[in-house]
Enzyme design. Sequence first.
Site, PDB file in Angstrom:
ATOM      1  N   HIS A  59       0.892  -1.162   0.000  1.00  0.00           N
ATOM      2  CA  HIS A  59       0.000   0.000   0.000  1.00  0.00           C
ATOM      3  C   HIS A  59       0.931   1.213   0.000  1.00  0.00           C
ATOM      4  CE1 HIS A  59      -3.232  -2.744   1.080  1.00  0.00           C
ATOM      5  NE2 HIS A  59      -2.604  -3.085   2.181  1.00  0.00           N
ATOM      6  N   TYR A 103      -6.771   0.528  -3.135  1.00  0.00           N
ATOM      7  CA  TYR A 103      -8.191   0.647  -2.767  1.00  0.00           C
ATOM      8  C   TYR A 103      -8.662   2.083  -2.541  1.00  0.00           C
ATOM      9  CZ  TYR A 103      -6.254   0.638   2.028  1.00  0.00           C
ATOM     10  OH  TYR A 103      -5.530   0.907   3.167  1.00  0.00           O
ATOM     11  N   HIS A 152      -1.157 -12.095   4.394  1.00  0.00           N
ATOM     12  CA  HIS A 152      -1.046 -12.266   5.848  1.00  0.00           C
ATOM     13  C   HIS A 152      -1.283 -13.720   6.246  1.00  0.00           C
ATOM     14  CE1 HIS A 152      -0.565  -8.013   6.313  1.00  0.00           C
ATOM     15  NE2 HIS A 152      -1.770  -7.750   5.838  1.00  0.00           N
ATOM     16  N   ASP A 193       3.858  -4.246   2.476  1.00  0.00           N
ATOM     17  CA  ASP A 193       2.553  -3.889   3.042  1.00  0.00           C
ATOM     18  C   ASP A 193       2.488  -2.434   3.494  1.00  0.00           C
ATOM     19  OD1 ASP A 193      -0.019  -4.028   3.998  1.00  0.00           O
ATOM     20  OD2 ASP A 193       0.430  -5.344   5.668  1.00  0.00           O
TER      21      ASP A 193
END
Length: 417
Positions: free
Chosen positions: A56, A116, A257, A308
């Site tokens: 992200h 997102y 994860h 991440d």
Amino acid sequence: MTAWLLQRAWVDGAVRDSVRVEVEDGVFTAVEPDATRTATPLRGLTLPGFANTHSHAFHRALRGRTQRGSGTFWTWREQMYAVAARLDPDSYFELARATYAEMLSAGYTSVSEFHYVHHQPDGTPYDDPNALGHALVAAAEATGIRLTLVDTCYLAGGIGEPLGAAQRRFGDVDADRWAERVAAIRHDRVGGAIHSVRAVPREQMPTVVAATEGRPLHVHVSEQPAENEACVAAYGLTPVALLADAGALGPDTTAVHATHLTPADIALLAGSDCEVSLCPTTERDLGDGIGPARALADAGVRLSIGSDSQAVVDPFEELRAVEMDERLASIERGRFGAADLLSRATGRIAVGEPADLVTVDLHSPRTAGTGADEHTAVFAAGAADVTQVVAGGRVVFDGDHGRVGRALGTAIERLWA
């Protein structure tokens, strides 16, 4: 044609001396260990490029801020929403460009961006409905990192709950609208994602699966015990079992994860040939827990690594953390060997493969005297030891870590201003 002479290089599972490589059109056309012919020298230990399978990019603006004080994943999430609210196409381009430059300087030559943040803060689409996704594509092109844009379906604020105010810019009304928007993205490597069983209702999942057929499909899985408890309460199934029921597990699926799994979950992931992206530096930063990496590997599940939340951008530390976390959980050493870990996280220096090379200084305070082999890479080196990175046959990082830091500082300061 471009040629390099690698002083030491990780080739076919072993470190070899004097490896001469030739590159044309971004791929290796010749790989010759113990070479006698000369070429442009690369001194140090050279590895294939690392693959970052979960990112992200905008979370990079949180580093050093969310670590102040106590809390849980859920309190961290509120801080993450505050950063997401500040993004627009221009600021996201600048931040992502700097973050991708940091990834390259650390040795990542490809990244799967779990994207997102789609719309304006009130949920209204931009004139270009994929303006933020296209900003990420442009940032990757500007730096030279190989990007897979994993556009994420995000429809609910929790199981049976509407999107919250901070989540409105993530949503697309339903999976059909999401698929329609994704089809208009201008990029040659586009995948899709079910954000989580919390954010995509069960009845919407098959639409996401169908829209991504033959392409990568990613999903956050069992990151938190509370997610598992809510899923079992609502559906009578664990998240992995629910995804299997929706047809979302398969060889193109990456479960991210996968921290809190049952033995039955592990068997489902293995039986469907899924990949699991481990993100141990994020998982430890958020207090998520230690995932069952060894159990997954023993079951035959393919493992990879991701940066991440960008709490750390360092593939060497990510691999080291996989082994060190296993030691803490099992009270045993040597759960994963260095060669095994490297093979899970990198490409290959081989004819026909993308010409991605990461060269590590063998004389830094961290690496000096460590043996100059795969153990140096996994148990001694860090991102600061990377001296040159080649992606697709092109030099994309020249060893100037300071320049990367200055660009990050500028982008993050502007975002918070």
